[in-house]
Scaffold this motif. Structure first.
Motif, mmCIF file in Angstrom:
data_model
loop_
_atom_site.group_PDB
_atom_site.id
_atom_site.type_symbol
_atom_site.label_atom_id
_atom_site.label_comp_id
_atom_site.label_asym_id
_atom_site.label_seq_id
_atom_site.Cartn_x
_atom_site.Cartn_y
_atom_site.Cartn_z
ATOM 1 N N UNK A 239 -18.844 14.874 -36.200
ATOM 2 C CA UNK A 239 -18.347 13.452 -36.209
ATOM 3 C C UNK A 239 -19.231 12.719 -35.681
ATOM 4 N N UNK A 240 -20.542 13.079 -35.307
ATOM 5 C CA UNK A 240 -21.622 12.158 -34.679
ATOM 6 C C UNK A 240 -22.498 11.981 -35.847
ATOM 7 N N UNK A 241 -22.436 12.380 -37.196
ATOM 8 C CA UNK A 241 -23.200 12.267 -38.011
ATOM 9 C C UNK A 241 -22.246 11.423 -39.195
ATOM 10 N N UNK A 242 -23.231 10.575 -40.384
ATOM 11 C CA UNK A 242 -22.221 10.158 -41.221
ATOM 12 C C UNK A 242 -22.307 11.126 -42.245
ATOM 13 N N UNK A 243 -21.563 10.681 -43.349
ATOM 14 C CA UNK A 243 -21.268 11.503 -44.492
ATOM 15 C C UNK A 243 -22.454 12.329 -44.980
ATOM 16 N N UNK A 275 -32.114 10.129 -37.700
ATOM 17 C CA UNK A 275 -32.537 10.726 -36.242
ATOM 18 C C UNK A 275 -31.331 11.754 -35.981
ATOM 19 N N UNK A 276 -30.359 11.635 -36.292
ATOM 20 C CA UNK A 276 -29.402 12.678 -36.209
ATOM 21 C C UNK A 276 -29.149 13.716 -36.859
ATOM 22 N N UNK A 277 -29.526 13.404 -38.207
ATOM 23 C CA UNK A 277 -29.585 14.662 -39.160
ATOM 24 C C UNK A 277 -30.756 15.484 -38.608
ATOM 25 N N UNK A 295 -35.353 12.822 -29.682
ATOM 26 C CA UNK A 295 -34.271 12.412 -28.972
ATOM 27 C C UNK A 295 -34.263 10.924 -28.581
ATOM 28 N N UNK A 296 -35.648 10.339 -28.318
ATOM 29 C CA UNK A 296 -35.284 8.993 -28.129
ATOM 30 C C UNK A 296 -34.795 8.057 -29.427
ATOM 31 N N UNK A 297 -35.683 8.727 -30.546
ATOM 32 C CA UNK A 297 -35.027 7.940 -31.987
ATOM 33 C C UNK A 297 -33.699 7.999 -31.974
ATOM 34 N N UNK A 298 -32.911 9.066 -31.564
ATOM 35 C CA UNK A 298 -31.487 9.035 -31.766
ATOM 36 C C UNK A 298 -30.547 8.342 -30.627
ATOM 37 N N UNK A 299 -31.125 8.288 -29.449
ATOM 38 C CA UNK A 299 -30.360 7.809 -28.500
ATOM 39 C C UNK A 299 -30.006 6.340 -28.526
ATOM 40 N N UNK A 300 -28.930 5.971 -28.497
ATOM 41 C CA UNK A 300 -28.532 4.734 -28.384
ATOM 42 C C UNK A 300 -27.547 4.502 -26.812
ATOM 43 N N UNK A 301 -26.992 3.247 -26.698
ATOM 44 C CA UNK A 301 -26.236 3.364 -25.217
ATOM 45 C C UNK A 301 -24.933 4.116 -25.474
ATOM 46 N N UNK A 302 -24.454 4.267 -26.646
ATOM 47 C CA UNK A 302 -23.171 4.876 -26.739
ATOM 48 C C UNK A 302 -23.304 6.369 -26.839
ATOM 49 N N UNK A 306 -22.949 13.641 -23.084
ATOM 50 C CA UNK A 306 -21.823 14.449 -23.642
ATOM 51 C C UNK A 306 -22.127 14.530 -25.099
ATOM 52 N N UNK A 307 -22.541 13.317 -25.902
ATOM 53 C CA UNK A 307 -22.818 13.201 -27.311
ATOM 54 C C UNK A 307 -24.072 13.987 -27.707
#
Length: 334
Positions: A239-243, A275-277, A295-302, A306-307
């Protein structure tokens, strides 16, 4: 102070409450190591932590088969996955079983002299290649298959979590590289490792929802329930990735042949664009290649710890599922 955690900041174990505290208590009792970092790193996602521990406990510790044999299987998996942390850990745990000469032979880069031990180690290494166990019998009795298969699959997951989220040092300063430290560490764990553990105790820690159908290879043992629970929990990370990223990751892992990616990581998504993929695929196929920049490229405040645990667990379990689904059952030894 140096920390073994690369990208997360777990709460101090002494602050644990609820299910996390219950897992730590069972770990201390049945694994003999008080709050090991291999599981503390999952503590920001208790729904991952509990089934990961349950699968390891119900297979390696309480499952059928000799502890020495299952430690060799776990060591073989860890060698194949290039996880030095876990290689060192299982070498020390072989000392705990009382197999001191075997442990030191392996620590020196040798192979077991005992033919049965050598076959089990080789079997563990070959599990990384989907379909690599296509021919030949298991190197253990038929009735021990749930313990050995569960152990192998548990460590395909744990290796990836460790390689992605922890440093390589099992002990400060890599002290485990000294023979005396390995031997003393193993002896300190000997009483717990050699004590029988009651199957099924870890299942009380799992979510009270139906995890789905247990795999047939588990033979109705608690190993199968733990495996199904970890599958269910880990796959929630999709669920953390788009389709489009989800489809790319799953298809790439489905096509994977068990080899380690080239140094150039050709074929992996660009960290700036997807970055997530990229993180999920690295967790599946080469977690030891995850960098600060990835990791830095994927990290956002949200994107909390846990994510991150969920995304890495998702990628890791895709590889586990690929290995498990490709198991062409050999004719088990009788």
């Amino acid at each position: 102070m140096p920390t073994p955690f690369r990208y997360t900041e777990p709460l101090p174990p002494r602050a644990a409450t609820g299910r996390v505290a219950e897992v730590y208590a069972q770990l201390s009792r049945d694994f003999g190591i008080d709050k090991p970092v291999t599981f503390v790193v999952l503590s920001s996602a208790p729904e991952i932590l509990a089934p990961a521990w349950a699968l390891m406990r119900e297979s390696l510790i309480a499952g059928p088969g000799s502890r020495t044999g299952k430690e060799l299987a776990a060591l073989g998996v860890s060698l194949a996955n290039r996880c030095p942390f876990c290689v060192d850990a299982h070498t020390m745990l072989l000392h705990a079983t009382g197999d001191h000469a075997l442990a030191e032979r392996l620590a020196a880069g040798g192979r077991p002299e005992n033919e049965e031990h050598a076959r089990v180690l080789d079997w563990g290494e070959r599990t990384r290649v989907p379909g690599g166990l296509r021919t030949g019998p298991y190197p253990f009795p038929r009735e021990h298959a749930p313990g050995y298969l569960g152990t192998a699959l548990a460590f395909h997951f744990i290796n990836r979590i460790v390689s992605a989220l922890l440093t390589e040092n099992l002990l400060p300063g890599n002290a485990q590289r000294f023979r005396a430290v390995r031997s003393l560490g193993g002896r300190a764990l000997a009483r717990t490792v050699r004590r029988p553990a009651r199957p099924g105790d870890a299942l009380t820690l799992l979510d009270p929802v139906d995890p789905g159908e247990a795999p047939a290879w588990a033979g109705g043992t608690p190993v199968g329930i733990a495996y199904a629970a970890l599958l269910r929990a880990a796959m929630a990370g999709a669920g953390l990735l788009d389709a489009d990223d989800h489809d790319l990751v799953e298809q790439t892992v489905q096509d994977w042949d068990g080899t380690h990616p080239p140094l150039a990581l050709s074929g992996f998504p660009d960290r700036r664009e997807r970055p997530g993929a990229r993180l999920a695929l690295l967790a599946a196929l080469a977690p030891y290649r995850i960098t600060d920049e990835d990791v830095a490229a994927w990290r956002r405040p949200e994107h909390t710890d846990h994510c991150l645990v969920h995304l890495v667990a998702y990628g890791a379990f895709l590889a586990v599922d690929r290995v498990e689904s490709a198991l062409n059952r050999p004719i088990a030894r009788t």
